[in-house]
Write a protein that holds these residues in place. Structure first.
Motif, short mmCIF file in Angstrom:
data_model
loop_
_atom_site.label_atom_id
_atom_site.label_comp_id
_atom_site.label_asym_id
_atom_site.label_seq_id
_atom_site.Cartn_x
_atom_site.Cartn_y
_atom_site.Cartn_z
N ILE A 166 0.69 -3.10 7.64
CA ILE A 166 -0.68 -3.30 7.16
C ILE A 166 -1.57 -3.84 8.28
O ILE A 166 -2.66 -3.34 8.52
N LEU A 208 -4.84 -2.30 10.19
CA LEU A 208 -6.13 -2.98 10.01
C LEU A 208 -6.52 -3.76 11.26
O LEU A 208 -7.24 -4.75 11.16
N GLN A 260 -13.43 -8.31 5.30
CA GLN A 260 -12.48 -8.41 4.18
C GLN A 260 -12.71 -7.29 3.18
O GLN A 260 -11.77 -6.67 2.68
N MET A 303 -11.41 -4.10 4.61
CA MET A 303 -9.94 -4.01 4.51
C MET A 303 -9.53 -3.64 3.09
O MET A 303 -8.64 -2.82 2.89
N LEU A 304 -10.20 -4.25 2.11
CA LEU A 304 -9.90 -3.94 0.71
C LEU A 304 -10.13 -2.45 0.44
O LEU A 304 -9.26 -1.75 -0.10
N TYR A 310 -7.63 -0.28 2.27
CA TYR A 310 -6.32 -0.42 1.61
C TYR A 310 -6.28 0.47 0.37
O TYR A 310 -5.31 1.19 0.13
N LEU A 349 -4.88 3.30 3.49
CA LEU A 349 -4.74 3.02 4.92
C LEU A 349 -4.67 4.30 5.74
O LEU A 349 -4.01 4.36 6.78
N ALA A 355 -14.74 2.28 2.80
CA ALA A 355 -14.39 0.92 3.24
C ALA A 355 -15.66 0.15 3.61
O ALA A 355 -15.80 -1.03 3.27
N THR A 364 -10.35 3.99 -7.11
CA THR A 364 -8.93 3.68 -7.08
C THR A 364 -8.07 4.79 -7.74
O THR A 364 -7.15 5.29 -7.11
N PHE A 388 -1.53 -1.16 -7.99
CA PHE A 388 -0.73 -0.95 -6.78
C PHE A 388 0.73 -1.32 -6.95
O PHE A 388 1.58 -0.83 -6.21
N VAL A 406 2.54 -1.50 0.61
CA VAL A 406 1.73 -0.59 1.41
C VAL A 406 1.51 0.62 0.50
O VAL A 406 2.48 1.26 0.09
N PRO A 407 0.26 0.93 0.16
CA PRO A 407 -0.02 1.92 -0.89
C PRO A 407 0.79 3.21 -0.75
O PRO A 407 0.73 3.87 0.27
#
Lengths: 463, 337
Positions: free
Chosen positions: B85, B89, B136, B139-140, B143, B147, B157, B210, B281, B286-287
């Motif tokens: 991750i 990132l 942040q 990153m969300l 993710y 990724l 993002a 999502t 998730f 890690v997705p």
């Protein structure tokens, strides 16, 4: 080739971060206890001068603590961004140690810091003292856990390797690994010395700026006594640590001494230019048999040589010699200067002569020496950490095996950004210390405070 | 003891995933409000800035420790995921770290320098807060997009970064409603009324994206009976938003009652949104690539940490509560003496 660049850049970046970081914990670890001392002296004597000292130095503490926290967070992320191999192979051991540092130290110091800094008028005095004690315990606990991990990386034990991954077998052996007690004591004393010289240096600065107050007298005296006493202990502790390194990491000692062949009667080199290609020293100046005497207590005692740590294919298994050789000499040299200055000052201030007993040159010498602890600490860390190379965890994980697959340009750009911000912050930090000293000395009211601290300016006539 | 609850290689990763989730949630709410206060500083005058900083002064450091805790658990409990991750990132993490460095130090410096320099540190405090929240959120969003590098992923993002920044400023404004008085409190109510739109849009966008990104998550959301079990999440969120909106229109009251309500509501809103994400998730850390079971450390190391967690967590909760109690009520000037 590309991996090599990433490796080198990642190493420089981590070295830059950790060098910047260690400057501030080195101050807060011991300064926390000094603040406890000020607070207890106040409780005992009722003399408000001790609270003046507390309120001045608690600001230095707050600033240093913030610098330490933010640069520390950076490092916890860089384990993942730059060194994923570290946690993947030794995470089972490093993980719990780091977790215990967070759980037993970070939260406690962060929470009680708020009460320690801003709670004086909100909680009873004993609770404020208690918060100060807990913060000091927190910083010390943090030192303990991180040095357990660092020492384990130097002298690993209590684990077994399964498929290249370390698994813990004996936590007692991991925590009390052979170099831990020596390294912990050495680092705690280094913190004490750093703070002692900072106390003395800033107090001397305030004095020469004209603040002849009782507070400055007390803090300078405290700094000098602390420095003189700890310096003696540190020399002994450093010697013990060296002997421990000789036993467990002989290649590091060989590099520190600049000794190529294992033999007796090895001189203590004061100066030399080690040449790794030719595998010899140029321009050697040394004390005959000095290194043998120090390391083995016998003139003909055998000292390990670097040539014992070369693989059959000619690749080096010892650390880069010049960096280790010279950082060790910078550390020892700084230590000698600290010893000389602290004991001279102690002698000159004897029997109530006080600051007035100090000749100008000695008083002024404390100004540049205010940060001598930083220099010695950094040089010491370079000695021990570069001295561990080419290993990240001795015999278990090489540094190049742990580096992450990130484009070198990306690492280079973050490295430049970090270096710029660190340079700016370091300048600002030192600037603020001088500014705080000057506002006290010239009696200007301090920014951000509704009223100046009680008895901020107590100018005393020089006797 | 390890086998008391069945195979430790099964339940330990779940426990640590829960602990990590909890740490992230606590972090987002707690550092969310102090980041948000930082983001709002340019809208306030000099005296108000001091008061705003005073309202978060005793807390920010401990709040940030939850981030260390969260990344620490990722590091120690799921080392393989930690590397995967964080290398993915790399840049947003670096920007976040520089942001955190800027604001953490600006916080101290601005209180200790002469006035002209103080202005510069105020700027640094604001810029650092925005850098942190933007990265942040980035990153969300990244993710959630799995990724994977693509224009859509980076675009989403960025959008997510914007929403989180507004979201933090919303919870920051709610905090100020609770801690401030007079003119500043009035301003905070106004800021919160504006910020809540960002929250609605942000939660909406992330809820839309999502399930669309991952067929697996689509499956988890919209198959029967999951869809009925999940339905309360958006319904309660909608009710909460309406409730906060209604309260914000009536604040501040003469007796300053209900000043705590927007902050409590915002905290619950963040919690609900986070629960939805965590549900989506799980069991992946890690997705769609690495599950918590695959990424977990050895059980004998996790159990050592768990023992510590069980002993230490109540103590941490206790003294954190103590700190909030000591500094309860309206924010006063921060002073060392």
């Amino acid at each position: 080739m590309e991996m090599m660049d990433t490796l080198l850049l990642s190493r420089i970046q981590f070295a830059a971060n950790i060098s910047f970081h260690i400057l501030f914990p080195t101050i807060t670890i011991a300064l926390g206890w000094v603040l406890v001392f000020f607070k207890l002296r106040y409780a005992r004597t009722g003399d408000s001068v001790w609270m003046d000292a507390y309120f001045f130095w608690v600001k230095v503490f707050a600033l240093s603590f913030a610098m330490g926290v933010v640069s520390g967070i950076t490092m916890s992320f860089q384990f993942g961004t730059n060194w994923p191999g570290f946690m993947e192979s030794v995470g089972n051991i490093a993980g719990p140690l780091l977790a215990y540092e967070i759980m037993t130290a970070f939260f406690m110091e962060a929470v009680f810091l708020g009460i320690m800094l801003f709670g004086f008028s909100r909680v009873p005095s004993w609770a404020h003292t208690g918060a100060t004690v807990l913060v000091a315990i927190g910083t010390t606990m943090s030192t303990f856990w991180i040095l357990v991990l660092n020492s384990w990386m130097h002298t690993p034990q209590g684990f077994e390797l399964r498929d290249g991954v370390a698994h813990a077998t004996d936590w007692f052996a991991i925590i009390f690994n052979p170099s831990m007690p020596y390294r912990l004591v050495h680092v705690l004393l280094a913190s004490g010395l750093t703070v002692a010289f900072l106390l003395a240096g800033i107090s001397a600065l305030r004095w020469v700026m004209g603040e002849k107050s009782a507070e400055v007298r007390k803090t300078l005296r405290a700094g000098v006594i602390m420095a003189a006493a700890l310096m003696l202990v540190q020399i002994y502790a450093g010697d013990m640590h060296g002997l421990n390194t000789l036993e467990y990491q002989p290649a590091k000692v060989a590099a520190m001494e600049g000794n190529w062949e294992t033999r007796g009667n090895v001189p203590l080199l004061l100066f030399a230019l080690p040449d790794e290609a030719a595998r010899e020293n140029r321009f050697e100046i040394g004390i005959p048999s000095g290194a043998s005497l120090i390391l083995t207590h016998r003139a003909d005692g055998e000292v390990p040589g670097l040539n014992d740590f070369v693989a059959e294919d000619g690749s080096r298994l010892h650390p880069p010699v010049n960096a280790v050789f010279w950082s060790f000499r910078v550390m020892v040299g700084t230590g000698m200067a600290m010893l000389l200055l602290s004991w001279s000052a102690l002698f000159l201030m004897r029997r109530g002569r006080g600051i007035e007993g100090l000749p100008r040159i000695v008083l002024w010498a404390f100004l540049p020496m205010a940060f001598s602890g930083w220099l010695a600490t950094l040089a010491g860390w370079y000695t021990t950490e570069i001295g561990r190379q080419p290993w990240l965890v001795t015999g278990v994980l090489s540094t190049k095996a742990a580096v992450g697959d990130v484009a070198p340009t990306l690492v280079a750009s973050t490295l430049i950004a970090y270096l710029m911000i660190y340079a700016a912050l370091l300048t600002a930090y030192i600037g603020v210390l001088v500014y705080l000293a000057r506002t006290r000395a010239i009696g200007a009211s301090e920014p951000q405070q509704g009223r100046p601290p009680s008895g901020a300016i107590q100018t005393m006539p020089a006797e | 003891m390890m086998n008391l609850f069945g195979d430790p290689a099964v339940w330990l990763p779940v426990v640590f995933a829960a602990l990590m989730g909890l740490s992230i949630l606590i972090y987002v709410v707690l550092d969310g409000f102090d980041l948000g206060v930082g983001i709002l500083t340019p809208l306030a005058d000099e005296a108000e800035k001091d008061r705003m900083v005073a309202s978060i002064g005793p807390f920010w450091d401990a709040n940030e420790t939850w981030l260390v805790m969260a990344v620490g658990i990722l590091l120690v409990a799921f080392p393989a995921a930690h590397g995967a991750i964080l290398t993915a990132l790399y840049l947003p993490v670096a920007i976040m770290l520089i942001g955190l460095i800027l604001r953490g130090t600006a916080f101290e410096f601005r209180a200790k320098v002469a006035l002209p320099k103080k202005q510069a540190w105020n700027q640094a405090f604001f810029v650092g807060s925005v850098m942190t929240s933007m990265s942040q959120g980035y990153m969300l969003g990244f993710y959630i997009m799995g990724l994977e590098h693509s224009i859509v992923a980076h675009g989403f993002a960025l959008l997510s970064g914007l929403f989180l920044t507004v979201g933090y400023s919303f919870i920051g404004a709610c905090w100020l409603i609770l801690k401030a008085e007079g003119q500043l409190q009035l301003k905070a109510v106004k800021w919160a009324r504006g910020g809540i739109w960002g929250v609605i849009l942000g939660v909406g966008a992330i809820s839309l994206a999502t399930p669309l990104v991952s067929p697996r998550i689509w499956e988890r959301w919209f198959s029967v009976p999951e869809v009925f079990l999940l339905a309360p999440l958006p319904l309660i969120s909608a009710a909460l938003i309406l409730g906060i909106w209604a309260v914000l229109r009536r604040l501040p009251t003469d007796s300053d009652s209900f000043a705590w309500l927007p902050f409590a509501g915002a905290g619950m809103l963040f919690t609900l949104a986070f629960t939805g994400l965590a549900y989506s998730f799980y069991p992946y850390v890690v997705p769609d690539r690495l599950t918590i079971y695959e990424a977990a450390s050895a059980p004998e190391s996790l159990i050592i940490i768990l023992v510590g967690v069980l002993i230490v967590t109540p103590i941490i909760a206790g003294y954190s509560a103590l700190a909030y109690y000591v500094f309860r009520g309206k924010a006063r000037d921060l002073r060392y003496d």
